[in-house]
Design a protein around this motif. Structure first.
Motif, PDB file in Angstrom:
ATOM      1  N   ARG A 149       0.829  -1.207   0.000  1.00 48.69           N
ATOM      2  CA  ARG A 149       0.000   0.000   0.000  1.00 48.69           C
ATOM      3  C   ARG A 149       0.863   1.257   0.000  1.00 48.69           C
ATOM      4  O   ARG A 149       0.588   2.227  -0.724  1.00 48.69           O
ATOM      5  N   MET A 150       1.936   1.246   0.783  1.00 45.51           N
ATOM      6  CA  MET A 150       2.801   2.419   0.869  1.00 45.51           C
ATOM      7  C   MET A 150       3.567   2.646  -0.429  1.00 45.51           C
ATOM      8  O   MET A 150       3.715   3.786  -0.892  1.00 45.51           O
ATOM      9  N   VAL A 151       4.042   1.573  -1.032  1.00 46.68           N
ATOM     10  CA  VAL A 151       4.756   1.712  -2.307  1.00 46.68           C
ATOM     11  C   VAL A 151       3.816   2.251  -3.379  1.00 46.68           C
ATOM     12  O   VAL A 151       4.192   3.123  -4.183  1.00 46.68           O
ATOM     13  N   LEU A 174       4.369   5.821  -5.486  1.00 45.47           N
ATOM     14  CA  LEU A 174       4.441   5.922  -6.942  1.00 45.47           C
ATOM     15  C   LEU A 174       3.281   6.740  -7.503  1.00 45.47           C
ATOM     16  O   LEU A 174       3.477   7.570  -8.390  1.00 45.47           O
ATOM     17  N   ASP A 175       2.081   6.533  -6.976  1.00 46.05           N
ATOM     18  CA  ASP A 175       0.911   7.242  -7.512  1.00 46.05           C
ATOM     19  C   ASP A 175       0.992   8.737  -7.258  1.00 46.05           C
ATOM     20  O   ASP A 175       0.585   9.543  -8.102  1.00 46.05           O
ATOM     21  N   GLU A 176       1.508   9.134  -6.085  1.00 48.28           N
ATOM     22  CA  GLU A 176       1.595  10.550  -5.740  1.00 48.28           C
ATOM     23  C   GLU A 176       2.949  11.150  -6.069  1.00 48.28           C
ATOM     24  O   GLU A 176       3.195  12.307  -5.747  1.00 48.28           O
ATOM     25  N   ASP A 177       3.815  10.357  -6.706  1.00 47.14           N
ATOM     26  CA  ASP A 177       5.138  10.825  -7.128  1.00 47.14           C
ATOM     27  C   ASP A 177       5.917  11.406  -5.941  1.00 47.14           C
ATOM     28  O   ASP A 177       6.435  12.522  -5.990  1.00 47.14           O
ATOM     29  N   ALA A 201       8.033  18.806   0.290  1.00 43.28           N
ATOM     30  CA  ALA A 201       6.658  18.487  -0.084  1.00 43.28           C
ATOM     31  C   ALA A 201       6.537  17.085  -0.648  1.00 43.28           C
ATOM     32  O   ALA A 201       5.428  16.537  -0.717  1.00 43.28           O
ATOM     33  N   ARG A 202       7.647  16.488  -1.057  1.00 42.44           N
ATOM     34  CA  ARG A 202       7.636  15.127  -1.591  1.00 42.44           C
ATOM     35  C   ARG A 202       7.883  14.086  -0.501  1.00 42.44           C
ATOM     36  O   ARG A 202       8.154  12.926  -0.793  1.00 42.44           O
ATOM     37  N   ILE A 203       7.810  14.519   0.754  1.00 39.53           N
ATOM     38  CA  ILE A 203       7.940  13.628   1.904  1.00 39.53           C
ATOM     39  C   ILE A 203       6.605  13.616   2.643  1.00 39.53           C
ATOM     40  O   ILE A 203       6.121  14.664   3.065  1.00 39.53           O
TER      41      ILE A 203
END
Length: 336
Positions: A106-108, A112-115, A191-193
């Protein structure tokens, strides 16, 4: 097609190795990506290494191992597993069966979906003792967030998912595995975290390696973390401020003594302030010069890869694809 590498550092976890491997394989049956499980034995004194060899022998396509020569610590063991990983996405978790491998897919997928570049697990319903584990962790989380500016609820959760290309820009040493989100924020947009709630179970086998003694290590590492986040590109500003403060204080004291000597004819040779002023000037010069040089050399030493924070005794096994008919995932590990 993305590929997933799951890194699990272990130390004295002989009773958890085979159950963990079984749980991971069951969880990864739902994975649409080729995957590998890398078990890292961090110099265990029990039969953990033997159990790891059994796990590799029972599933050589999916399970690989790195056996370290001695106990180098969780951070070094984690770095050893990261170096051995060949996936485009890396997940890490503890080997004590308190993390749930079923959270990984689920986390992976969300990463990937939210880049995203990093997705951190949040043990909201944590199954640990309050006074020795949860309370120190809560205080540490708030302190780290206040100092570093990266707002997360659970820095200490080992269940994290990373984009490998970004994680490779960070080199872990000391006890810095607690500050991976902050290190990642120095090489990517914060923001990517993101974070996501994960399951947490009470420990069944083995003994916890955490306690109040680690609080002091966290405080020292937090100081180093603050320095590198705030003054990574200009460390001279950090040491220069201390050096200039000491130098100006020392010169002020010496100037006042000189005025007393020349203007008032007062004897100053026996005054303690004279020695203090000289000492402050010397300290200021040392902070400006020696501090900058040594800290910069240390940082260059680690970032250049010259410092090896672990030594590998042997590597075992291969990797593969969980999907039927899939191609094996090639391994980057070599026997050393």
């Amino acid at each position: 097609m993305h590929r997933l590498s799951l890194v699990v550092p272990m130390h004295d976890e002989e009773d958890n190795v085979l159950p963990l491997t079984t749980q991971v394989q069951a969880a990864m049956a739902a994975s649409p990506w080729p995957w590998q499980l890398i078990l890292v034995d961090d110099g265990s004194r029990d039969r953990t290494a033997e159990r790891i060899r059994e796990a590799v022998a029972s599933s050589p396509r999916h399970v690989a191992a790195v056996i370290l020569r001695r106990n180098f610590g969780q951070t070094a063991a984690m770095q050893a597993g990261i170096d051995a990983a060949s996936g485009s996405v890396i997940a890490t978790m503890d080997g004590d069966l308190q993390n749930n491998p079923h959270d990984i897919v689920r986390m992976v997928r969300r990463l990937l979906d939210e880049d995203l570049d990093l997705l951190v697990g949040w043990r909201r319903d944590r199954k640990d003792g309050f006074w020795l584990r949860r309370l120190p962790s809560m205080l540490a989380n708030r302190l780290i967030a206040a100092v570093t500016g990266v707002r997360l609820h659970d820095y200490g959760c080992s269940l994290k998912v990373y984009r490998t290309s970004v994680l490779r820009e960070v080199r872990l040493y000391g006890e810095m595995h607690r500050f991976i989100p902050t290190w990642m924020a120095t090489v990517t947009d914060p923001a990517r975290i993101r974070e996501e709630e994960v399951s947490h179970f009470p420990r069944i086998h083995g003994r916890s390696k955490y306690g109040l003694s680690r609080t002091f290590k966290v405080l020292l590492d937090l100081l180093a973390m603050y320095f590198f986040v705030r003054f990574r590109a200009s460390p001279g500003h950090f040491f220069g401020r201390i050096g200039l403060a000491c130098g100006f204080a020392g010169m002020g004291a010496l100037g006042w003594l000189a005025w007393r000597k020349l203007g008032e004819g007062e004897a100053i040779a026996s005054r303690p302030l004279l020695l203090l002023g000289i000492l402050l000037v010397v300290i200021g010069v040392q902070f400006v010069c020696t501090g900058i040089v040594t800290e910069m050399l240390a940082r260059i030493y680690f970032e250049a890869g010259a410092a090896r924070t672990y030594l590998v005794r042997e590597t075992l096994g291969g990797v593969g694809d969980a999907t039927p008919g899939g191609n094996p995932l090639p391994s980057r590990m070599e026997r050393r």
